[in-house]
Structure formats: C-alpha cells, structure tokens
Design an enzyme around this catalytic site. Structure first.
Site, short mmCIF file in Angstrom:
data_model
loop_
_atom_site.label_atom_id
_atom_site.label_comp_id
_atom_site.label_asym_id
_atom_site.label_seq_id
_atom_site.Cartn_x
_atom_site.Cartn_y
_atom_site.Cartn_z
CE1 TYR A 109 0.44 -0.76 -4.20
CE2 TYR A 109 0.83 -1.91 -6.28
CZ TYR A 109 -0.04 -1.33 -5.37
OH TYR A 109 -1.38 -1.31 -5.63
CD GLU A 197 -2.68 -1.24 -2.41
OE1 GLU A 197 -2.76 -0.65 -3.49
OE2 GLU A 197 -3.07 -0.72 -1.34
#
Ligand code: GDP
Ligand code: MN
Length: 388
Positions: A109, A197
């Site tokens: 992530y 993101e």
C-alpha cells in the site's frame, strides 16, 4: 474532485510511475478489441466507477484470452456495483478498463495525503496492501509507516527507504521504489491533490514495482489552476442531488446521516453539523441557503433535502440578518405546504424579526418544534430521530 482509475493511471504514467498497459471500453466488443491490440494471454477487466472495493463486489475480473475479456465485460458493463464506498444504491458501470494481467508476488500500500493537523503532506506505506487499509489501520496500525514532508521540500531518499524497508522491499526494487515515491509526491504537490493512493502497489515475480490500482482526489478549490485536471471530471459520477442543487445556486453537500439541515451561512452550517454530531445524531447534508435566500431558495432547499430518502427530520437553523426571520418563516411554511413535507421539523430562529418569524410558524397550523438555542435544537432533533 475524484477521477477514474484509468485517468489516474494515465497521470501516474506521465510522471514515470509504472502502470500496466491497458485501454478503455464501453462495450464487450470494444473490450475484446482492446485485449487483442494489447496482446498477451491473461487480462484484467475493471469497472470504472468512483468507488473502491470493486474487487470484492465483482467489479474486477482476472481472465484468460480475448473471449474471457469479452465475457467479463458483458458481466460488468451495465451492472450496478455496490461496494462499501457506494452506499446501498450502488453505482452503474458504464465503462471498463482492460489491461494486461500482472504476475503478483506481494501487494503493498502506498499513499500521499494531506495531513491537515500537521499542515503538510504525509507519505504512507504498508506491506499489507490489497485489502481494506482501514482495517489495517484499526487492527495493526504498527504496519503502516508514515513520513511527513517538510514544506517546499521533496521526499528525500532516506525517507523513501525507511518506508520501503518497513514494507520489506529489498534489492533493485529499493531504488525503483524511491524514484516511484518521489514521483508520486511530485504529482500530489504539482496537481494539488489531497490524496494519491496506490492500493495495491505490487511487487512482481521479477522484482518490479507496478501500480495496479490508482486513486486520486483533487482539491476543488485549486482546480482553477489545473484546467487539464478539471477536464477529467465525469458528470455521470456526480451525485444527482448535488448536481441539481448546483443548478439552483445552492451550496449543498450530501452526507450519510439522516438529519437534513437548512442553514444560512457556511460557518453556521458547519457549526450546526457539529452540534448535531455532538448530540449523537448524523447530518444528512450541508446546505447553506445563502445570506440573501428568499422563499424560492428555501423551497428549492427543501426539495433537495427531501430528495434524499435517508432524511428523517430537518433542522432549520437561521440567524436573521440579511435574510430576515419572518421572510424565512413564510418561506418555510409555503414550502412545507407546497411540497407536503412529512418529516418532523425543528426550527431555531434568532436575529432580525425572530418574534415575527416565530408567530408565522406558530399560526401556520403545521407541526414545527421551535428550539430556544442551537444546543436545544440539536437535542430536540436527536430525540426526534432516536439518537439522543
Ligand atoms: P478495488 O477492489 O476497487 O480496490 O480494485 P483493485 O484494482 O485494487 O483490484 C482488486 C484486486 O484485484 C487487487 O488487490 C488484486 O488482488 C486483484 N488484481 C487486480 N489486478 C490484477 C492483476 O493484474 N493480476 C492479478 N493476479 N490480480 C489482480
Ligand atoms: Mn484497490
């Protein structure tokens, strides 16, 4: 403003961040053509809607061959995708992104976001990508690594390496990862994004880092400086009530609660949402009817608020200045009668002509609860929706 994954990937690619090769399709036969021109054996077909959690909801399919791509596109285009981010009404899928499948070794992530409390950009990374990062944050927060940027400074190599070490990245991927993070920070900074993101950022079998998913939020107030970003707006993704409110000239933002709010002035509207939450209830919207709102605007405001089926009660909080309380009260009475308002109304009036306003409400024959203060109004509305 949000953009689609395919748009975010194009933007990332322009900053040198590796993304899989792909193309957009609005029909199964287009999807097949895209796959044919990409070449290869395994593909991913991905619903393009402004919401995460598509994978779990059936909006992302890994398939073999161009027939597999056409089949998956057939299933996904036209479906109403319901994920934890769409609300129960879901989102209609109008297009899919078809790309070459990536051989995944590990899913990481990575995000750049504006940390408002620290007043600077934060870069976050975790070895636990792919799943709900909210869950990681709640259950194993020590597995999310964060670093903050100093104002006007880039992301330094040592900061990037610290995050990459935290994610267990080693060898040649370290250098690639540092460059990728630096580019992501530059993108966020230059385009004035509030969130960039990548979830998952994958480490392939060959030890290369690739952005498999991409999400970017932009600061609406900065869009005038970035016409090329403003152009990416997809009108199909706008909330229909927000679109209508905008056309009416009302400043309205839809939220997830069940207490509708009609307020004059943005600051008072923010404070009203705060007191509703402090009383244990949840606002359904932000609505600033404006300093000079008239009966017509109030009627339109009601129409918008009541267009949200979640609204169980409405709190009207007016400080009469330019908008006099008697005008507001007449507007409320007329609108409530016109629109046959069935939900309970709690009204707090203060300021110019508030006695006259209260008299108009009392004599209307409609069922208003009049509150004496903001705190009182919040308590009363919370009691009405059973949240007190
Ligand atoms: P989201 O669910 O909306 O966040 O959509 P993602 O783009 O993150 O895709 C969800 C999941 O699908 C990813 O976490 C991967 O596990 C899987 N996935 C996506 N692309 C590929 C791919 O190219 N190869 C493989 N094997 N899995 C993929
Ligand atoms: Mn994802």
């Amino acid at each position: 403003m949000n953009i689609h994954e395919y748009q975010a990937k194009e933007l990332m690619r322009s900053y040198g961040i590796p993304v899989p090769k792909g193309g957009l399709a609005t029909t199964p036969s287009e999807a097949r053509q895209v796959a044919q021109s990409l070449g290869g054996e395994r593909f991913v077909v991905k619903a393009q809607v402004h919401a995460g959690g598509r994978g779990k909801a059936g909006g992302v399919k890994v398939v073999s061959g161009v027939d597999g791509v056409a089949q998956a596109a057939e299933q996904i285009i036209g479906m109403t995708l319901v994920t934890h981010q769409t609300g129960p009404e879901g989102k209609l899928v109008r297009k899919v992104w078809v790309e070459q499948a990536t051989d995944i070794d590990r899913e990481l992530y990575l995000a750049v976001t504006l940390d408002r409390s620290r007043e600077r950009l934060a870069v976050m990374a975790s070895p636990d990508g792919g799943m709900d990062i909210e869950e990681v944050a709640a259950k194993t927060p020590e597995r999310i690594f964060t670093t903050h940027l100093d104002p006007g400074q880039p992301l330094w190599g040592f900061q990037a390496r610290k995050l990459l070490f935290g994610c267990g990245v080693q060898g040649p991927a370290l250098r690639q990862g540092s460059a990728l993070m630096e580019a992501l920070v530059r993108l966020a900074w230059e385009k004035e994004a509030s969130l960039v993101e990548i979830n998952p950022l994958v480490l392939t079998g060959e030890g290369k880092l690739i952005a498999l998913d991409a999400k970017i939020n932009f600061d609406d107030s900065a869009l005038f400086r970035h016409p090329e970003i403003a152009e990416l707006k997809d009108p199909d993704e706008a909330d229909p009530l927000e679109r209508k409110a905008h056309a009416y000239g009302l400043n309205y933002v839809r939220l997830n609660g069940n207490v509708g709010t009609m307020v004059n002035g943005a600051g008072l509207a923010m404070a009203t949402m705060d007191v509703i939450k402090m009383a244990g209830a949840e606002p359904a919207n932000f609505l600033d009817a404006g300093g000079g709102a008239n009966e017509e605007m109030i009627t339109k405001g009601f129409e918008i608020i009541l267009g949200d089926p979640n609204v169980k009660a409405i709190l009207i909080n007016i400080f009469g200045g330019i908008l006099r309380c008697d005008v507001l009260a007449s507007g409320v009475v007329a609108a409530a009668k016109n629109l046959d308002v069935k939900v309970p109304l709690v009204v707090r009036l203060e300021g110019t002509n508030h006695e006259e306003g209260s008299r108009i409400l009392a004599q209307s024959g409609l069922d208003f609860t009049v509150a004496q203060s903001m705190a009182d109004a919040a308590q009363k509305i919370a009691a009405v929706v059973g949240a007190a």
